[in-house]
Motif scaffolding. Structure first.
Motif, PDB file in Angstrom:
ATOM      1  N   SER A   1      33.099 -61.800  28.869  1.00  0.00           N
ATOM      2  CA  SER A   1      34.548 -61.633  28.771  1.00  0.00           C
ATOM      3  C   SER A   1      35.057 -60.511  29.673  1.00  0.00           C
ATOM      4  O   SER A   1      36.245 -60.478  30.005  1.00  0.00           O
TER       5      SER A   1
ATOM      6  N   ASP B   1      28.903 -62.817  26.191  1.00  0.00           N
ATOM      7  CA  ASP B   1      29.482 -62.730  24.848  1.00  0.00           C
ATOM      8  C   ASP B   1      30.396 -63.908  24.523  1.00  0.00           C
ATOM      9  O   ASP B   1      31.063 -63.920  23.485  1.00  0.00           O
ATOM     10  N   ILE B   2      30.412 -64.907  25.415  1.00  0.00           N
ATOM     11  CA  ILE B   2      31.164 -66.142  25.192  1.00  0.00           C
ATOM     12  C   ILE B   2      30.214 -67.320  25.367  1.00  0.00           C
ATOM     13  O   ILE B   2      29.389 -67.332  26.288  1.00  0.00           O
TER      14      ILE B   2
ATOM     15  N   CYS C   1      33.209 -66.648  20.332  1.00  0.00           N
ATOM     16  CA  CYS C   1      32.915 -65.214  20.406  1.00  0.00           C
ATOM     17  C   CYS C   1      31.517 -64.982  19.833  1.00  0.00           C
ATOM     18  O   CYS C   1      31.302 -65.112  18.626  1.00  0.00           O
TER      19      CYS C   1
ATOM     20  N   ASP D   1      37.454 -58.934  18.734  1.00  0.00           N
ATOM     21  CA  ASP D   1      37.070 -60.346  18.736  1.00  0.00           C
ATOM     22  C   ASP D   1      38.192 -61.209  19.299  1.00  0.00           C
ATOM     23  O   ASP D   1      37.938 -62.220  19.976  1.00  0.00           O
TER      24      ASP D   1
ATOM     25  N   VAL E   1      38.021 -61.271  23.079  1.00  0.00           N
ATOM     26  CA  VAL E   1      36.960 -62.138  23.596  1.00  0.00           C
ATOM     27  C   VAL E   1      37.404 -63.598  23.544  1.00  0.00           C
ATOM     28  O   VAL E   1      37.199 -64.362  24.506  1.00  0.00           O
TER      29      VAL E   1
END
Length: 531
Positions: free
Chosen positions: A345, A353-354, A383, A415, A418
């Motif tokens: 992200s 992280d995605i 996320c 969160d 993201v």
């Protein structure tokens, strides 16, 4: 009885199979659901039915979520032998090996890789040809699809157009966490055109026939039998008891803390308020609930370009049935979630992280909305490392009452950032030229302009759903910090162990079914070596 196991889901099936390999011990596995014989659960393309038809599901939902416009989020959990592997999307992913280094308490990426390979019967090419990343002799069949839907190729082309690399092997990860950024095929837990649920992998007929193994289905556990702080077995809802030297809880991140609290093990004040006699004050039970929240964008296409319901899709459905009957491949053999991807992200992160899930169909409302006569595609952005944590709590002292599930989605606004980043990436991919020849328009409202941060935040709050990965509610950790040690032994209790996703101290960066199987393999081996 030596071992009684509560919950015949993925972890429970592994534990029953591995512990009963020793003919000198006796094992009983207790599962509230039944053996799944419905063909909609056996065909991979029956995924929408498995998710919404309540064929083998506890039918849970969260309490209203303030971060999601007050919505209650449906939370499917498998109620069948095989647990959620009997109804899930059959996606095989491990997360980053760095995730397991972060766990500590005897766990590491190297240990995780060892037990992933021990569990896996991989049908596909190794990245290095030498078996560094995959195991080929384990019970859990993992396949790489030989054929995929044309819409999935459009996803790959659209991702390349927007700067995402093509990845051939997501399990091949460098020590710095590199190697997973990009898009590619999902490996899947299917077996020659059929769902490869964990019960079919680990508890085939010859294993269930072992004289030292008893498998009881259609038997819901009421609570753990406790003598002071020692577990003595299980009491079922029908009043019968199964006593054992060691009790192993494998009821999942929702069922395990619920069962512990019904048994008097949990936060003392909460137990008393619910009318439960306290056997052990364990404040961490039911806390640390983490889940992967996901936002999806859907694009309508011409009928022949994607999966759907209605007359226009009949020719491809007939071709799919013919391919499956003749070769066990094609549309009916697809788990629909064919394409995956990972991205970061923002700059500076040590791992993606995605996560993306691509489906050549309109996957709306967990598959419950059929959109008759319409075809389209769905791209989910998830996320992977949420900071928001929630709780499982008792609604009452009655074992028949569902627990209160409160993930507190988006309670940490990091969160939200993201998911906004992931949504923007998904919109860019679906807007790429590869979809132009089949594009009809956006399904539901078009996504906001990329610079409209408020619009994106509103979209996430209005549309985000779980992607079915609750973990952490009986987390491993030191006494006073965690509920269990690294091998699942409950702090302060004797003869009681937890082996399922609730043991994870931190959610992994990917789908959670394969990690649960891996964890059960490692803990079962440790129990056998200690016996």
């Amino acid at each position: 009885m030596d071992y009684v196991i509560a919950g015949g889901g993925s972890a429970g099936c592994v534990m029953a199979a591995r512990l009963s390999e020793d003919p000198s011990v006796s094992v009983t596995l207790v599962e509230a659901g039944r053996v799944t014989r419905d063909p909609r659960l056996r065909l991979p393309a029956g995924l929408p039915e498995s998710m919404h038809a309540r064929l083998a599901d506890w039918d849970f939902a969260t309490v209203p979520q303030p971060g999601l416009d007050g919505r209650r989020i449906r939370t499917p959990r498998g109620r069948a032998l095989g647990g959620s592997s009997a109804i899930n999307a059959m996606c095989y992913a491990r997360g980053s090996l760095k995730d397991y280094d972060d766990w500590g308490h005897g766990w590491s990426g190297a240990e995780a890789l060892r037990w992933f390979k021990a569990s896996e019967g991989f049908r596909g090419p190794d990245a290095d040809g030498g078996g560094q990343w995959h195991g080929h002799h384990g019970p859990l069949t993992v396949e790489r699809p030989a054929t995929i839907h044309r819409a999935t190729e459009r996803f790959f082309d659209g991702a390349a157009h927007t700067g995402h690399a093509r990845v051939e092997e997501f399990c091949a990860e460098g020590p710095d966490g590199s190697g997973r950024d990009g898009v590619g095929l999902f490996d899947r837990t299917t077996d020659r055109g059929l769902r490869g649920s964990v019960d079919r992998a680990y508890l085939p007929a010859e294993v269930r026939a072992r004289p030292n193994l008893t498998v009881r289905t259609g038997a819901q556990v009421a609570h753990v039998l406790m003598d002071g702080t020692r577990a003595c077995g299980l009491r079922l809802l029908d009043g019968t008891e199964v006593r054992a030297r060691e009790t192993v809880l494998c009821a999942g991140a929702i069922g395990t803390p619920h069962l512990l609290m019904l048994s008097g093990i949990g936060p003392a004040d909460h137990l008393r308020a619910a009318g439960v006699t306290v056997a052990l004050d364990a404040p961490g039970v039911g806390g640390n609930l983490q889940d992967h929240l996901d936002v999806s964008l859907m694009l309508r296409t011409v009928g022949s370009a994607a999966f759907g319901y209605g007359p226009a899709m009949l020719p491809q459905a007939l071709r799919g049935a013919w391919d499956w009957l003749r070769h066990r491949r094609g549309l009916l053999a697809s788990n629909l979630a064919e394409g995956q991807g990972y991205a970061r992200s923002r700059a500076g992160l040590d791992r993606p992280d995605i996560q993306f899930h691509f489906l050549p169909g309109l996957g709306e409302d967990h598959g419950a909305t059929r959109n008759w006569g319409r075809a389209g595609v769905s791209l989910h952005a998830c996320c992977l490392y949420p900071r928001s944590t929630g709780t499982i709590r008792l609604a009452s002292a009655d074992p028949a009452d569902a627990p209160l599930i409160d993930p507190r989605y988006l309670s940490d606004e990091a969160d939200l950032a993201v998911l906004v980043a992931g949504g923007r990436m998904a919109a860019a991919i679906l807007s790429a030229p590869s979809f132009d020849p089949v594009r009809v328009g956006w399904h539901r409202a078009a996504p906001p302009d990329p610079e409209d941060r408020a619009g994106w935040e509103a979209l996430v709050r209005a549309r985000a759903e779980t992607i079915y990965h609750p973990v952490g509610t009986a987390r491993m950790g030191a006494p006073g910090e965690g509920v269990c040690d690294g091998m699942g032994v409950l702090h302060g209790a004797r003869g009681l162990r937890v082996v399922d996703a609730s043991l994870m101290p931190r959610i992994v960066g990917g789908n959670t079914n394969a990690p649960v199987v891996m964890m059960a393999e490692r803990i079962a081996a440790g129990m056998r070596s200690d016996a």
